[in-house]
Write an enzyme that holds these catalytic residues in place. Sequence first.
Site, PDB file in Angstrom:
ATOM      1  N   HIS A 106       0.818  -1.217   0.054  1.00 15.82           N
ATOM      2  CA  HIS A 106       0.064   0.080   0.012  1.00 15.82           C
ATOM      3  C   HIS A 106       0.688   1.295   0.104  1.00 15.82           C
ATOM      4  O   HIS A 106       0.390   2.345  -0.403  1.00 15.82           O
ATOM      5  CB  HIS A 106      -0.845   0.150   1.403  1.00 15.82           C
ATOM      6  CG  HIS A 106      -0.311   0.311   2.585  1.00 15.82           C
ATOM      7  ND1 HIS A 106       0.250  -0.573   3.405  1.00 15.82           N
ATOM      8  CD2 HIS A 106       0.175   1.472   3.134  1.00 15.82           C
ATOM      9  CE1 HIS A 106       0.623  -0.097   4.492  1.00 15.82           C
ATOM     10  NE2 HIS A 106       0.785   1.143   4.115  1.00 15.82           N
ATOM     11  N   ASP A 136      -0.230  -7.496   1.267  1.00 13.08           N
ATOM     12  CA  ASP A 136       0.295  -6.162   1.396  1.00 13.08           C
ATOM     13  C   ASP A 136       1.815  -6.086   1.327  1.00 13.08           C
ATOM     14  O   ASP A 136       2.462  -5.648   2.130  1.00 13.08           O
ATOM     15  CB  ASP A 136      -0.116  -5.603   2.480  1.00 13.08           C
ATOM     16  CG  ASP A 136       0.217  -3.924   2.760  1.00 13.08           C
ATOM     17  OD1 ASP A 136       0.088  -3.486   1.609  1.00 13.08           O
ATOM     18  OD2 ASP A 136       0.231  -3.411   3.875  1.00 13.08           O
ATOM     19  N   SER A 209       4.630   1.436   8.321  1.00 13.34           N
ATOM     20  CA  SER A 209       4.536   0.436   7.261  1.00 13.34           C
ATOM     21  C   SER A 209       5.892  -0.088   6.822  1.00 13.34           C
ATOM     22  O   SER A 209       6.532   0.635   5.979  1.00 13.34           O
ATOM     23  CB  SER A 209       3.465   1.006   6.200  1.00 13.34           C
ATOM     24  OG  SER A 209       2.205   1.290   6.968  1.00 13.34           O
TER      25      SER A 209
END
Length: 476
Positions: A106, A136, A209
């Site tokens: 993402h 992801d 992330s």
Amino acid sequence: MNAGTLARRTIGAVAGALAMTAGMGAWSQTRSCLDRAPSASQGTDFVAAAARQSPAVVSITVAGAGNEWAAAGEMSPPTRWGQGVGRGFASGFVFDPDGYILTSAHAVTGAQAVSVVTADQRRFDAEVVGIDRRTDVALLRIAASNLPVVAVGQSGEVCPGEWVAAMGAPFGFERSVTAGVVSANPRYMPGGNGVPLIQTDVALNPGNSGGPLFDERGNVVGMNSMIYSASGGYFGVSFSLPIDTAMRVADELRATGRVTRGHIGARTQPLTADLAPAFGLDAGLGALVVRVDADSPAETAGLRSGDVVLAVGAAAAAMPYAEIQERVASATQGSRLALRIWRHRAPLTVQVGVIQSVPDMPPKLVARADAHEVRFGLELTERKGVLGISLQDPGLYVQGVSGSAQRAGLRYGDALIAVNDVRVAGLADFDAAIRAIPESDTVALLVMRGANRSYVAIPPRVSKRAALTPSVRPSP
């Protein structure tokens, strides 16, 4: 507020059919944790573990894609230069010394340019080798060799109550370490796609992330992926992708540039012990069908919402959810699977065909800079401030932004104070300062945003090699 509203997931769109997972069944994982010997370490001392992993952790800047996690929440952190519209931050880690890096899909989806800063402060333009939105995972590569790499552990051995730590760049603060305990492993998100996750209470925030989650021994056991929060910031519930899954996806991306899976078009969730009695079952095993895609093999086979897939193939006993997912994902296109179904409190078997899921394609990156750009893509205006009528101080302001300037993080309303060490008060000053700088040099713009000032780097318009290569013209 429902659970869908509360979940501020940093994973991109994930709404697939029965798909791959790398998790163990909850029962077998619990058994292994019961048999585990107590750790001889203090369990909360991550000094050595952090030092071991830090050289392999990288910071990632993405141009062309906003930081969706930050935008989704209601937090208002201090504005960092370059963090805003058209620019985002993430983390990653090197797992191969030849420049291969894992991060979150993402974070790079929709990117125009991706740059990586290593622990020794070298900056590289990154290639996006491939992405897989379902798990992801994104695989990056930079032009470097002999890089330090993380120590990879085994996520299946991670137990609830075990201490773990995350490293990343929350809000751009590089190599920040936060620690907590494992809440559950595996954990499946409600309405999710069947990918197992490691739930922790480790503090994760925008910029974390793609960073590593490691145990007290310094082994990476997960890749930080998402939070569950009412505000978009840390709320005590964080999720990481098991490293076993991440590495398996990375291997496939490295080999082919894409991930392909078997898929039948039935969207499912785990059948829990709470739900089982409603369907006349005693145990929380199997996959509960929540939706069947139109014109899919599942629809052709007659599957419907409320069916419970108990097993795939000739297995007599009901299977854990993760194993059903794995059996379907590993099936080849064109093959047929026998699904043992529970419908209206009675068993039946259906034959369903398998098709190939559509793989995710990596974003197409653009060049870092364009030698033909006018003023680096900046649309500028002069504010005179005559008689105090202007609401802004006199100076040079950004009216519009694109190209190199947008990728560098400039935005509407920024004031330009200087080019390198040369002050600029108007367009003529700005243009003269740019002309004096070789196109093969980086340009530093001193920008004022609100009450804060900071230099922002604009990459060279042409490479040094191109600048040194004389043009060759045919003889007259």
